[in-house]
Motif scaffolding. Structure first.
Motif, PDB file in Angstrom:
ATOM      1  N   VAL A  66       0.830  -1.215   0.000  1.00  0.00           N
ATOM      2  CA  VAL A  66       0.000   0.000   0.000  1.00  0.00           C
ATOM      3  C   VAL A  66       0.860   1.259   0.000  1.00  0.00           C
ATOM      4  O   VAL A  66       0.389   2.326  -0.387  1.00  0.00           O
ATOM      5  CB  VAL A  66      -1.029   0.043   1.159  1.00  0.00           C
ATOM      6  N   ALA A  67       2.130   1.148   0.399  1.00  0.00           N
ATOM      7  CA  ALA A  67       3.013   2.320   0.330  1.00  0.00           C
ATOM      8  C   ALA A  67       4.468   1.891   0.420  1.00  0.00           C
ATOM      9  O   ALA A  67       4.803   0.928   1.115  1.00  0.00           O
ATOM     10  CB  ALA A  67       2.697   3.289   1.453  1.00  0.00           C
ATOM     11  N   VAL A  68       5.323   2.597  -0.317  1.00  0.00           N
ATOM     12  CA  VAL A  68       6.781   2.408  -0.263  1.00  0.00           C
ATOM     13  C   VAL A  68       7.381   3.809  -0.130  1.00  0.00           C
ATOM     14  O   VAL A  68       6.997   4.712  -0.876  1.00  0.00           O
ATOM     15  CB  VAL A  68       7.321   1.812  -1.580  1.00  0.00           C
ATOM     16  N   GLY A  69       8.321   4.001   0.785  1.00  0.00           N
ATOM     17  CA  GLY A  69       8.922   5.330   0.914  1.00  0.00           C
ATOM     18  C   GLY A  69       9.925   5.368   2.038  1.00  0.00           C
ATOM     19  O   GLY A  69      10.317   4.324   2.573  1.00  0.00           O
ATOM     20  N   PRO A  70      10.344   6.588   2.432  1.00  0.00           N
ATOM     21  CA  PRO A  70      11.253   6.716   3.567  1.00  0.00           C
ATOM     22  C   PRO A  70      10.580   6.166   4.828  1.00  0.00           C
ATOM     23  O   PRO A  70       9.372   6.348   5.012  1.00  0.00           O
ATOM     24  CB  PRO A  70      11.475   8.226   3.674  1.00  0.00           C
ATOM     25  N   ARG A  71      11.368   5.515   5.679  1.00  0.00           N
ATOM     26  CA  ARG A  71      10.827   4.867   6.879  1.00  0.00           C
ATOM     27  C   ARG A  71       9.985   5.829   7.729  1.00  0.00           C
ATOM     28  O   ARG A  71       8.885   5.487   8.156  1.00  0.00           O
ATOM     29  CB  ARG A  71      11.969   4.306   7.725  1.00  0.00           C
ATOM     30  N   ALA A  72      10.502   7.052   7.942  1.00  0.00           N
ATOM     31  CA  ALA A  72       9.809   8.000   8.814  1.00  0.00           C
ATOM     32  C   ALA A  72       8.393   8.287   8.292  1.00  0.00           C
ATOM     33  O   ALA A  72       7.429   8.313   9.067  1.00  0.00           O
ATOM     34  CB  ALA A  72      10.618   9.291   8.914  1.00  0.00           C
ATOM     35  N   GLU A  73       8.296   8.467   6.983  1.00  0.00           N
ATOM     36  CA  GLU A  73       6.979   8.737   6.381  1.00  0.00           C
ATOM     37  C   GLU A  73       6.029   7.564   6.558  1.00  0.00           C
ATOM     38  O   GLU A  73       4.859   7.724   6.902  1.00  0.00           O
ATOM     39  CB  GLU A  73       7.152   8.943   4.860  1.00  0.00           C
ATOM     40  N   ILE A  74       6.551   6.355   6.292  1.00  0.00           N
ATOM     41  CA  ILE A  74       5.719   5.144   6.398  1.00  0.00           C
ATOM     42  C   ILE A  74       5.274   4.943   7.841  1.00  0.00           C
ATOM     43  O   ILE A  74       4.110   4.636   8.111  1.00  0.00           O
ATOM     44  CB  ILE A  74       6.506   3.910   5.881  1.00  0.00           C
ATOM     45  N   GLU A  75       6.198   5.168   8.778  1.00  0.00           N
ATOM     46  CA  GLU A  75       5.870   4.979  10.200  1.00  0.00           C
ATOM     47  C   GLU A  75       4.828   5.978  10.679  1.00  0.00           C
ATOM     48  O   GLU A  75       4.010   5.671  11.529  1.00  0.00           O
ATOM     49  CB  GLU A  75       7.135   5.120  11.043  1.00  0.00           C
ATOM     50  N   ARG A  76       4.906   7.196  10.115  1.00  0.00           N
ATOM     51  CA  ARG A  76       3.927   8.219  10.486  1.00  0.00           C
ATOM     52  C   ARG A  76       2.529   7.868   9.982  1.00  0.00           C
ATOM     53  O   ARG A  76       1.543   8.062  10.662  1.00  0.00           O
ATOM     54  CB  ARG A  76       4.346   9.561   9.883  1.00  0.00           C
ATOM     55  N   ALA A  77       2.485   7.311   8.785  1.00  0.00           N
ATOM     56  CA  ALA A  77       1.184   7.106   8.141  1.00  0.00           C
ATOM     57  C   ALA A  77       0.540   5.762   8.459  1.00  0.00           C
ATOM     58  O   ALA A  77      -0.669   5.614   8.313  1.00  0.00           O
ATOM     59  CB  ALA A  77       1.329   7.273   6.630  1.00  0.00           C
ATOM     60  N   TYR A  78       1.349   4.777   8.851  1.00  0.00           N
ATOM     61  CA  TYR A  78       0.796   3.428   9.031  1.00  0.00           C
ATOM     62  C   TYR A  78       1.229   2.823  10.350  1.00  0.00           C
ATOM     63  O   TYR A  78       2.306   3.108  10.856  1.00  0.00           O
ATOM     64  CB  TYR A  78       1.250   2.511   7.887  1.00  0.00           C
ATOM     65  N   THR A  79       0.380   1.942  10.832  1.00  0.00           N
ATOM     66  CA  THR A  79       0.721   1.219  12.043  1.00  0.00           C
ATOM     67  C   THR A  79       0.347  -0.250  11.835  1.00  0.00           C
ATOM     68  O   THR A  79      -0.559  -0.560  11.059  1.00  0.00           O
ATOM     69  CB  THR A  79      -0.008   1.828  13.266  1.00  0.00           C
ATOM     70  N   SER A  80       1.092  -1.144  12.489  1.00  0.00           N
ATOM     71  CA  SER A  80       0.786  -2.566  12.350  1.00  0.00           C
ATOM     72  C   SER A  80       1.306  -3.325  13.552  1.00  0.00           C
ATOM     73  O   SER A  80       2.331  -2.958  14.137  1.00  0.00           O
ATOM     74  CB  SER A  80       1.431  -3.127  11.083  1.00  0.00           C
ATOM     75  N   ARG A  81       0.609  -4.401  13.904  1.00  0.00           N
ATOM     76  CA  ARG A  81       1.109  -5.241  15.007  1.00  0.00           C
ATOM     77  C   ARG A  81       2.240  -6.123  14.522  1.00  0.00           C
ATOM     78  O   ARG A  81       3.055  -6.580  15.302  1.00  0.00           O
ATOM     79  CB  ARG A  81      -0.040  -6.078  15.569  1.00  0.00           C
ATOM     80  N   LEU A  82       2.256  -6.399  13.199  1.00  0.00           N
ATOM     81  CA  LEU A  82       3.318  -7.250  12.648  1.00  0.00           C
ATOM     82  C   LEU A  82       4.352  -6.368  11.950  1.00  0.00           C
ATOM     83  O   LEU A  82       4.036  -5.664  10.996  1.00  0.00           O
ATOM     84  CB  LEU A  82       2.710  -8.259  11.659  1.00  0.00           C
ATOM     85  N   ARG A  83       5.594  -6.429  12.463  1.00  0.00           N
ATOM     86  CA  ARG A  83       6.653  -5.601  11.892  1.00  0.00           C
ATOM     87  C   ARG A  83       7.876  -6.453  11.624  1.00  0.00           C
ATOM     88  O   ARG A  83       8.210  -7.335  12.407  1.00  0.00           O
ATOM     89  CB  ARG A  83       7.081  -4.515  12.898  1.00  0.00           C
ATOM     90  N   VAL A  84       8.528  -6.184  10.498  1.00  0.00           N
ATOM     91  CA  VAL A  84       9.810  -6.829  10.209  1.00  0.00           C
ATOM     92  C   VAL A  84      10.853  -5.721  10.228  1.00  0.00           C
ATOM     93  O   VAL A  84      10.740  -4.738   9.502  1.00  0.00           O
ATOM     94  CB  VAL A  84       9.777  -7.541   8.837  1.00  0.00           C
ATOM     95  N   ASN A  85      11.842  -5.881  11.098  1.00  0.00           N
ATOM     96  CA  ASN A  85      12.896  -4.872  11.195  1.00  0.00           C
ATOM     97  C   ASN A  85      13.989  -5.197  10.180  1.00  0.00           C
ATOM     98  O   ASN A  85      14.644  -6.226  10.271  1.00  0.00           O
ATOM     99  CB  ASN A  85      13.450  -4.883  12.627  1.00  0.00           C
TER     100      ASN A  85
END
Ligand SMILES: [Zn+2]
Length: 475
Positions: A66-85
């Protein structure tokens, strides 16, 4: 400052804090909840601009990006319980193996160092006649699927027998596949006549059509093993159902010479003459195109799959891939069956394609590292006619992606990401694999297959296969 002024400033400060808290709250509320976030790391998108995003992020929902971009932008706009670091790692599209016969991993190393005719007629066809059952195909498929996931292959294009069972194993493993049931003019393990074969394909296609991972296909083996009448019937079936046609064309010089002698035309010209070629055809090999063959393939929109290691091992020749790329044909990369490779490792295939064409043409500039990576990703998707769905990391595409470790000894230090991926990365460096938004391997642990059972089942077949060939040992 008088007491009134300091009280006023105090109130103002309290109001400002409240306001900023409220703003943060709205931001948090606005963040959209998604199924999965992959955060940090360098994203090699393979999009049209070939963007590379440092410290990037990808949001995934319902199997799609649903979105690809700089991490900060993605983190601001989306949240999820499942994360891959993916911090300090590389995120790439999943690799596309454009040509396999996946259960043939069970014949890996059974007969090597022979030419195609001798290898096929003395070893592979007899071994298949004596061993291929639905159970054999399932055991082989599970071994091949485990090997492919470990090596970062997320889509493969297959041609074999009992393809319905292969589809079942593939769907269970969570891997994407264009799976072609073989049509061939001699009795084989699952079908004894062409009529039986066509009935099988009909049922198989009805069973899987519309599945989110499995694309059923019809696979007439080659123009020298399938009659004109049956090739035309396969094309008519594809016209009626819309399924891809998987086949082998112009693998050896002998095939081309025989075709010219018998039909007065190269295999490509012959197939075009009978109306077989179109933009649903996926043709493996194309080592020996003649005259205007490449122009015909381009005009018809045929996808071509180059299998450098298999062609080298069987001494079939070297396909003119630099020319195909220069003429912008739809070209992808494959391993072929493991019996002629002897693995399903797309990293080796990328490394080989870049080097083989340099030595063959005497020009180190043909097929760059970036082009080799394209062949295994976005160009591979084009060759399979799936470029709208896979092959790059872009909004709207299927979430098929890899997190690749870049901390292994063979990757240090790192100057250029394509050079690293093609010439230095090994299959074992793949750490996490996501297909259709589902994590199928995490931190090198397979999540959809029981690796121990897969290995044990495959080993048990070895003795059976040796006995079936009338030998007492592997030698
Ligand atoms: Zn093949």
């Amino acid at each position: 400052m008088n007491p009134y002024q300091s009280a006023f400033i105090g109130v103002l400060l309290i109001l400002m804090t409240m306001l900023s808290n409220a703003t943060a709250q709205t931001h948090r509320q606005r963040a959209e909840s998604v199924d999965l976030l992959v955060l940090g790391g360098t994203i090699v998108t393979m999009d049209q601009q070939r963007r590379i995003i440092d410290d990037g992020g990808i949001a995934v929902s319902k199997g799609r990006i649903v979105a690809v971009g700089p991490r900060a932008e993605i983190e601001r706009a989306y949240t999820s319980r499942l994360r891959v670091n993916a911090t300090a790692k590389v995120i790439t599209p999943g690799l596309i193996n454009g040509h396999t016969h996946v259960p043939m991993v069970l014949f890996r190393g059974l007969a090597d160092d022979l030419d195609l005719q001798e290898w096929l007629t003395k070893y592979i066809f007899p071994a298949e006649a004596k061993n291929v059952t639905e159970e054999f195909v399932r055991v082989g498929a599970r071994l091949g699927l485990a090997e492919m996931i470990r090596g970062g292959t997320t889509t493969f294009c297959d041609m074999y027998y009992f393809e319905d069972a292969i589809a079942d194993e593939t769907a269970k493993a969570g891997v994407r596949g264009i799976l072609g049931e073989t049509i061939i003019d001699f009795p084989v393990a699952d079908n004894k006549t062409n009529a039986e074969g066509m009935a099988y394909v009909e049922k198989f296609v009805n069973h899987w059509k519309g599945h989110e991972l499995i694309i059923p296909a019809i696979a007439p083996h080659a123009p020298y093993t399938v009659s004109e009448e049956h090739l035309k019937a396969a094309r008519a079936f594809s016209d009626r159902t819309g399924v891809p046609i998987v086949t082998h064309i112009s693998e050896t010089k002998r095939e081309v010479d025989d075709s010219v002698k018998a039909k007065g035309a190269s295999p490509v010209a012959y197939l075009d003459r009978i109306g077989f070629l179109n933009d649903r055809v996926i043709a493996a090999h194309m080592v020996w195109p003649q005259g205007s063959d490449l122009a015909i393939l381009k005009r018809r929109g045929v996808g071509v799959i180059h299998n450098p290691q298999s062609n080298m091992k069987l001494a079939a020749g070297v396909a003119p891939v630099p020319k195909m790329l220069a003429e912008n044909l739809l070209v992808g990369l494959g391993t072929d069956g493991a019996a002629s490779n002897n693995d399903l490792n797309m990293w080796e295939e990328m490394d080989t394609v870049a080097k083989l064409h340099k030595v063959f043409t005497g020009d180190p500039k043909v097929i760059s590292a970036q082009q080799a990576f394209e062949l295994a990703t976005i160009r591979g998707a084009q060759a399979l006619h799936l470029e709208k769905e896979i092959g790059s990391l872009e909004t709207g595409k299927r979430a098929d992606l890899l997190v690749v470790d870049r901390d292994t000894l063979n990757q240090i230090p790192l100057y250029n990401v394509y050079s690293d991926l093609v010439y230095a990365t090994k299959a074992a460096d793949v750490e996490t694999v996501i297909i259709n938004g589902r994590v199928v391997m995490r931190n090198r642990r397979l999540l959809t297959l029981n690796e121990r059972a897969v290995k044990n089942d495959a080993r048990a077949y070895r003795d059976k296969i040796i006995k079936s060939l009338g030998r007492s040992t592997a030698q």
